[in-house]
Write a protein that holds these residues in place. Structure first.
Motif, PDB file in Angstrom:
ATOM      1  N   ARG A  99       0.812  -1.216   0.000  1.00 61.37           N
ATOM      2  CA  ARG A  99       0.000   0.000   0.000  1.00 61.37           C
ATOM      3  C   ARG A  99       0.850   1.273   0.000  1.00 61.37           C
ATOM      4  NH1 ARG A  99      -5.713   0.661   2.556  1.00 61.37           N
ATOM      5  NH2 ARG A  99      -5.246  -1.400   3.383  1.00 61.37           N
ATOM      6  N   ALA A 100       1.876   1.348   0.819  1.00 59.66           N
ATOM      7  CA  ALA A 100       2.688   2.573   0.895  1.00 59.66           C
ATOM      8  C   ALA A 100       3.341   2.871  -0.454  1.00 59.66           C
ATOM      9  CB  ALA A 100       3.744   2.451   1.990  1.00 59.66           C
ATOM     10  N   ASP A 101       3.930   1.855  -1.085  1.00 57.92           N
ATOM     11  CA  ASP A 101       4.550   2.062  -2.401  1.00 57.92           C
ATOM     12  C   ASP A 101       3.499   2.415  -3.454  1.00 57.92           C
ATOM     13  OD1 ASP A 101       7.090   1.581  -1.421  1.00 57.92           O
ATOM     14  OD2 ASP A 101       7.112  -0.527  -2.049  1.00 57.92           O
ATOM     15  N   SER A 102       2.328   1.811  -3.358  1.00 60.52           N
ATOM     16  CA  SER A 102       1.253   2.106  -4.311  1.00 60.52           C
ATOM     17  C   SER A 102       0.758   3.537  -4.149  1.00 60.52           C
ATOM     18  CB  SER A 102       0.099   1.122  -4.132  1.00 60.52           C
ATOM     19  OG  SER A 102       0.497  -0.182  -4.500  1.00 60.52           O
ATOM     20  N   ARG A 103       0.747   4.028  -2.917  1.00 60.04           N
ATOM     21  CA  ARG A 103       0.348   5.422  -2.702  1.00 60.04           C
ATOM     22  C   ARG A 103       1.345   6.380  -3.354  1.00 60.04           C
ATOM     23  NH1 ARG A 103      -1.477   4.407   3.512  1.00 60.04           N
ATOM     24  NH2 ARG A 103      -3.684   4.020   3.053  1.00 60.04           N
ATOM     25  N   ILE A 104       2.625   6.076  -3.220  1.00 63.28           N
ATOM     26  CA  ILE A 104       3.649   6.910  -3.854  1.00 63.28           C
ATOM     27  C   ILE A 104       3.475   6.870  -5.368  1.00 63.28           C
ATOM     28  CG2 ILE A 104       6.134   7.128  -4.301  1.00 63.28           C
ATOM     29  CD1 ILE A 104       6.502   6.063  -1.362  1.00 63.28           C
ATOM     30  N   ARG A 105       3.298   5.671  -5.913  1.00 65.54           N
ATOM     31  CA  ARG A 105       3.081   5.523  -7.354  1.00 65.54           C
ATOM     32  C   ARG A 105       1.854   6.324  -7.783  1.00 65.54           C
ATOM     33  NH1 ARG A 105      -0.339   2.656 -10.454  1.00 65.54           N
ATOM     34  NH2 ARG A 105       0.377   1.950 -12.489  1.00 65.54           N
ATOM     35  N   VAL A 160      -8.768   3.276  -5.821  1.00 61.77           N
ATOM     36  CA  VAL A 160      -8.699   4.675  -5.376  1.00 61.77           C
ATOM     37  C   VAL A 160      -8.967   4.751  -3.867  1.00 61.77           C
ATOM     38  CG1 VAL A 160      -9.885   6.909  -5.515  1.00 61.77           C
ATOM     39  CG2 VAL A 160      -9.210   5.715  -7.606  1.00 61.77           C
ATOM     40  N   ALA A 161      -9.960   4.016  -3.404  1.00 58.52           N
ATOM     41  CA  ALA A 161     -10.264   4.009  -1.969  1.00 58.52           C
ATOM     42  C   ALA A 161      -9.090   3.423  -1.177  1.00 58.52           C
ATOM     43  CB  ALA A 161     -11.543   3.218  -1.698  1.00 58.52           C
ATOM     44  N   TRP A 162      -8.502   2.337  -1.665  1.00 57.67           N
ATOM     45  CA  TRP A 162      -7.394   1.657  -0.983  1.00 57.67           C
ATOM     46  C   TRP A 162      -6.184   2.579  -0.835  1.00 57.67           C
ATOM     47  CZ3 TRP A 162      -2.663  -0.766  -2.867  1.00 57.67           C
ATOM     48  CH2 TRP A 162      -2.117  -1.720  -1.989  1.00 57.67           C
ATOM     49  N   LEU A 163      -6.005   3.500  -1.775  1.00 60.71           N
ATOM     50  CA  LEU A 163      -4.863   4.414  -1.731  1.00 60.71           C
ATOM     51  C   LEU A 163      -5.045   5.574  -0.761  1.00 60.71           C
ATOM     52  CD1 LEU A 163      -3.850   4.725  -5.492  1.00 60.71           C
ATOM     53  CD2 LEU A 163      -2.797   3.307  -3.714  1.00 60.71           C
ATOM     54  N   ARG A 164      -6.269   5.854  -0.344  1.00 59.67           N
ATOM     55  CA  ARG A 164      -6.492   6.986   0.560  1.00 59.67           C
ATOM     56  C   ARG A 164      -5.705   6.803   1.847  1.00 59.67           C
ATOM     57  NH1 ARG A 164     -12.379   6.308  -0.252  1.00 59.67           N
ATOM     58  NH2 ARG A 164     -12.742   7.306  -2.246  1.00 59.67           N
ATOM     59  N   ARG A 169      -9.000  -0.635   5.297  1.00 58.75           N
ATOM     60  CA  ARG A 169      -9.538  -1.917   4.819  1.00 58.75           C
ATOM     61  C   ARG A 169      -8.638  -2.506   3.738  1.00 58.75           C
ATOM     62  NH1 ARG A 169     -15.280  -0.058   3.028  1.00 58.75           N
ATOM     63  NH2 ARG A 169     -14.024   1.789   2.606  1.00 58.75           N
ATOM     64  N   GLU A 170      -8.660  -3.805   3.631  1.00 56.12           N
ATOM     65  CA  GLU A 170      -7.879  -4.500   2.611  1.00 56.12           C
ATOM     66  C   GLU A 170      -8.537  -4.336   1.250  1.00 56.12           C
ATOM     67  OE1 GLU A 170      -7.301  -8.555   3.768  1.00 56.12           O
ATOM     68  OE2 GLU A 170      -6.234  -7.991   5.598  1.00 56.12           O
ATOM     69  N   MET A 171      -7.739  -4.498   0.201  1.00 56.19           N
ATOM     70  CA  MET A 171      -8.235  -4.353  -1.159  1.00 56.19           C
ATOM     71  C   MET A 171      -9.404  -5.303  -1.421  1.00 56.19           C
ATOM     72  SD  MET A 171      -7.829  -2.653  -3.936  1.00 56.19           S
ATOM     73  CE  MET A 171      -7.845  -2.718  -5.702  1.00 56.19           C
ATOM     74  N   GLU A 176     -15.161  -6.243  -2.674  1.00 56.05           N
ATOM     75  CA  GLU A 176     -16.464  -6.839  -2.336  1.00 56.05           C
ATOM     76  C   GLU A 176     -17.527  -5.758  -2.157  1.00 56.05           C
ATOM     77  OE1 GLU A 176     -17.410  -9.918  -2.596  1.00 56.05           O
ATOM     78  OE2 GLU A 176     -15.373 -10.559  -3.052  1.00 56.05           O
ATOM     79  N   ASP A 177     -17.163  -4.642  -1.515  1.00 55.06           N
ATOM     80  CA  ASP A 177     -18.110  -3.532  -1.376  1.00 55.06           C
ATOM     81  C   ASP A 177     -18.550  -3.030  -2.748  1.00 55.06           C
ATOM     82  OD1 ASP A 177     -17.848  -3.669   1.375  1.00 55.06           O
ATOM     83  OD2 ASP A 177     -16.605  -1.853   1.537  1.00 55.06           O
ATOM     84  N   GLY A 178     -17.613  -2.872  -3.651  1.00 56.10           N
ATOM     85  CA  GLY A 178     -17.927  -2.402  -4.994  1.00 56.10           C
ATOM     86  C   GLY A 178     -18.796  -3.388  -5.761  1.00 56.10           C
ATOM     87  N   LEU A 179     -18.511  -4.676  -5.626  1.00 57.29           N
ATOM     88  CA  LEU A 179     -19.333  -5.681  -6.308  1.00 57.29           C
ATOM     89  C   LEU A 179     -20.763  -5.689  -5.765  1.00 57.29           C
ATOM     90  CD1 LEU A 179     -16.722  -8.572  -6.603  1.00 57.29           C
ATOM     91  CD2 LEU A 179     -17.678  -7.198  -8.499  1.00 57.29           C
ATOM     92  N   ARG A 180     -20.907  -5.502  -4.455  1.00 61.80           N
ATOM     93  CA  ARG A 180     -22.260  -5.401  -3.880  1.00 61.80           C
ATOM     94  C   ARG A 180     -22.997  -4.192  -4.446  1.00 61.80           C
ATOM     95  NH1 ARG A 180     -19.773  -7.549   0.557  1.00 61.80           N
ATOM     96  NH2 ARG A 180     -19.190  -5.551   1.473  1.00 61.80           N
ATOM     97  N   GLU A 181     -22.296  -3.052  -4.548  1.00 62.59           N
ATOM     98  CA  GLU A 181     -22.902  -1.854  -5.127  1.00 62.59           C
ATOM     99  C   GLU A 181     -23.327  -2.093  -6.565  1.00 62.59           C
ATOM    100  OE1 GLU A 181     -23.654   1.267  -3.953  1.00 62.59           O
ATOM    101  OE2 GLU A 181     -23.119   0.570  -1.944  1.00 62.59           O
ATOM    102  N   LEU A 182     -22.457  -2.741  -7.346  1.00 62.43           N
ATOM    103  CA  LEU A 182     -22.772  -3.009  -8.747  1.00 62.43           C
ATOM    104  C   LEU A 182     -24.005  -3.900  -8.857  1.00 62.43           C
ATOM    105  CD1 LEU A 182     -22.176  -2.834 -11.763  1.00 62.43           C
ATOM    106  CD2 LEU A 182     -20.540  -4.731 -11.455  1.00 62.43           C
ATOM    107  N   ARG A 183     -24.057  -4.940  -8.042  1.00 63.72           N
ATOM    108  CA  ARG A 183     -25.222  -5.844  -8.087  1.00 63.72           C
ATOM    109  C   ARG A 183     -26.498  -5.110  -7.669  1.00 63.72           C
ATOM    110  NH1 ARG A 183     -23.633 -11.002  -9.153  1.00 63.72           N
ATOM    111  NH2 ARG A 183     -21.506 -11.521  -8.645  1.00 63.72           N
TER     112      ARG A 183
END
Length: 187
Positions: A99-105, A160-164, A169-171, A176-183
């Protein structure tokens, strides 16, 4: 003579990220990245085609995380269930220790319009590959394209949420939250 050290690609990625943050992408040269990593420019080009490629890594491997589960889904799986399997599998690429490296990226990409475009093109190519896998399963267009792009949208929103900075929360949870929203939207 300098002693050989392992993980040249990893050292090059770290050196590039540091320099991109310090100097910006445009002001950073391949020579400076190689020097900071303790390798030659020739070694750099054995691993990466150009300095921007350091941020994008192995696109084929990353795409296969999404596509292979779609191809391997049970024959009776709905198009959305097949795509959900691929989006879920992508979470394995993003353990919390990255996560830390991904935030920098993410910050580096956000500061450079050319890199933003490359990131969007990468995700567009993933959506196209997912749609191709769905078509191989017999899903016609436009359904294959729509559900593939919806899956990529779920992934992108979760990422985007994971990078905040305040997100813990884990990716996989965010996906799973996003898939529930989509459904919920689809129903």
């Amino acid at each position: 003579m300098v002693r050989w050290e392992p993980d040249a690609a990893g050292r090059l990625r770290r050196a590039a990220a540091e320099l991109f943050v310090e100097r910006g992408v445009e002001a950073t040269t391949v020579a400076a990245i190689a020097e900071r990593a303790g390798v030659t420019e020739r070694t750099f080009f054995r691993h990466f085609a150009d300095k921007r490629e350091v941020l994008f890594g192995d696109g084929v491997r990353f795409t296969s995380l999404f596509v292979d589960p779609v191809r391997d889904a049970p024959p009776d799986a709905s198009p959305l269930d097949a795509v959900a399997a691929g989006v879920r599998a992508s979470a394995a690429f993003f353990p919390d220790e990255r996560r830390a490296d991904s935030r920098i990226r993410g910050r580096i990409i956000a500061d450079n319009p050319g890199l933003q475009e490359r990131e969007l093109l990468k995700m567009d190519a993933i959506a196209a590959s997912i749609a191709d896998a769905l078509r191989e399963r017999g899903v016609p267009d436009p359904a294959a394209t729509i559900v593939a792009r919806a899956g990529v949208a779920v992934f992108s929103a979760a990422f985007v949420a994971w990078l905040r900075e305040d997100e813990t929360r884990e990716m996989g949870e965010l996906i799973e939250d996003g898939l529930r929203e989509l459904r919920a939207i689809a129903s």
